[in-house]
Design an enzyme around this catalytic site. Sequence first.
Site, PDB file in Angstrom:
ATOM      1  CB  THR A  17      38.893  52.204  32.912  1.00 13.67           C
ATOM      2  OG1 THR A  17      39.040  51.175  31.951  1.00 13.67           O
ATOM      3  CG2 THR A  17      37.519  52.815  32.793  1.00 13.67           C
ATOM      4  CE1 TYR A  31      35.379  51.607  29.333  1.00 13.60           C
ATOM      5  CE2 TYR A  31      37.671  52.291  29.252  1.00 13.60           C
ATOM      6  CZ  TYR A  31      36.695  51.445  29.720  1.00 13.60           C
ATOM      7  OH  TYR A  31      37.033  50.423  30.577  1.00 13.60           O
ATOM      8  CB  THR A  97      40.087  47.252  36.834  1.00 14.09           C
ATOM      9  OG1 THR A  97      39.434  47.209  35.572  1.00 14.09           O
ATOM     10  CG2 THR A  97      39.758  48.543  37.541  1.00 14.09           C
ATOM     11  CG  ASP A  98      41.431  44.509  31.957  1.00  8.30           C
ATOM     12  OD1 ASP A  98      40.349  44.627  32.557  1.00  8.30           O
ATOM     13  OD2 ASP A  98      41.530  44.590  30.724  1.00  8.30           O
ATOM     14  CE  LYS A 170      37.698  44.099  35.355  1.00 14.23           C
ATOM     15  NZ  LYS A 170      38.341  44.905  34.298  1.00 14.23           N
ATOM     16  CD  GLU A 291      40.908  15.642  42.252  1.00  9.85           C
ATOM     17  OE1 GLU A 291      41.123  14.794  41.383  1.00  9.85           O
ATOM     18  OE2 GLU A 291      39.753  15.996  42.578  1.00  9.85           O
TER      19      GLU A 291
HETATM   20  N1  LIG Z   1      38.509  49.039  33.944  1.00  9.87           N
HETATM   21  C1  LIG Z   1      39.725  49.030  33.396  1.00  9.87           C
HETATM   22  O1  LIG Z   1      40.610  49.707  33.874  1.00  9.87           O
HETATM   23  C2  LIG Z   1      39.968  48.113  32.225  1.00  9.87           C
HETATM   24  C3  LIG Z   1      41.090  48.468  31.278  1.00  9.87           C
HETATM   25  N2  LIG Z   1      41.096  47.538  30.192  1.00  9.87           N
HETATM   26  C4  LIG Z   1      42.452  48.401  31.944  1.00  9.87           C
HETATM   27  O2  LIG Z   1      42.738  47.487  32.666  1.00  9.87           O
HETATM   28  O3  LIG Z   1      43.267  49.261  31.697  1.00  9.87           O
END
Ligand SMILES: NC(=O)C[C@H](N)C(=O)O
Length: 334
Positions: A17, A31, A97-98, A170, A291
């Site tokens: 992103t 986007y 970020t994923d 995340k 457990e």
């Molecule tokens: N905020 C992001 O970067 C999410 C995006 N789907 C990615 O990981 O490329």
Amino acid sequence: QEAPAKPNVIILATGGTIAGAGASAANSATYTAAKVGIDQLIAGVPELSQLANVRGEQVMQIASESITNDNLLQLGRRVAELADSKDVDGIVITHGTDTLEETAYFLDLVEKTDKPIVVVGSMRPGTAMSADGMLNLYNAVAVAGSKEARGKGVLVTMNDEIQSGRDVSKMMNIKTEAFKSPWGPLGMVVEGKSYWFRLPAKRHTMDSEFDIKNIKSLPNVGIAYSYGNVDDTAYKALAQSGAKAIIHVGTGNGSVSSRVVPTLQALRKDGVQIIRSSHVNAGGFVLRNAEQPDDKNDWVVAHDLNPQKARILAMVALTKTQDSKELQRIFWEY
Ligand SMILES: NC(=O)C[C@H](N)C(=O)O
């Protein structure tokens, strides 16, 4: 009096992103990721040149949910080459970020350097109002160019915080305050200056027994999620597809449903490593023989690593050992 020489910082771009673009400034969540090239990203933040001599390189251009093990190896090898160069003082990686937390942990385990490596992304594309990518990138370059960031493992700069790439995850997918570590950030970046408060305690980079230069390929490690009424379908399918290890995403303390226990015992006897992690969101903490009788079943626990980070460590560890006791030692130490 001469100004002190600026550090040389390379930005390796992978997409995400932070390189995304939407139709209008109101589109903060709708986007397309991985659209904008690294030269355009750098040109968008002219202040970077006050911090460092910055050069960009486009390694790939993908949304990070689509990253593969081959992508990880390609990126890891390029980072190692650059870290070996005396003309490079620090490396920034722009990333979606994923799966940012997975890539950051992978690099933390396999890069033999004490030069700063900083992974950074954004929650909003650059076209959106209050886009967070510019400042995140500025902070990443500031940290990568600083002497204090040396030897602290792979770092992540999001939302003004400096996080350990090993710990950070995340935790929220719509706020810019998306990345958290169960053990807290290492520091803060404010106006291009870093302020440090703690150090990572786990083995990483220079102190790691793993080296990207010795890793030719990564083994198949799968993840299976547990919930009420779960059965063994996913576990069996993963084993059938050739998984060398299965990360069990258990409830609570990595618990295993009585409907799944016999299958996991049988898979272990067939040679598949069983690694118990937890789906507790804000930080699982799985203890051995709690457990479930791990000693008897010859299973491994992931301790505080979330399932996706446990997959990264298992893949890296399995390039060196197939022994479950060694695997467990590695899960305690990294
Ligand atoms: N905020 C992001 O970067 C999410 C995006 N789907 C990615 O990981 O490329």
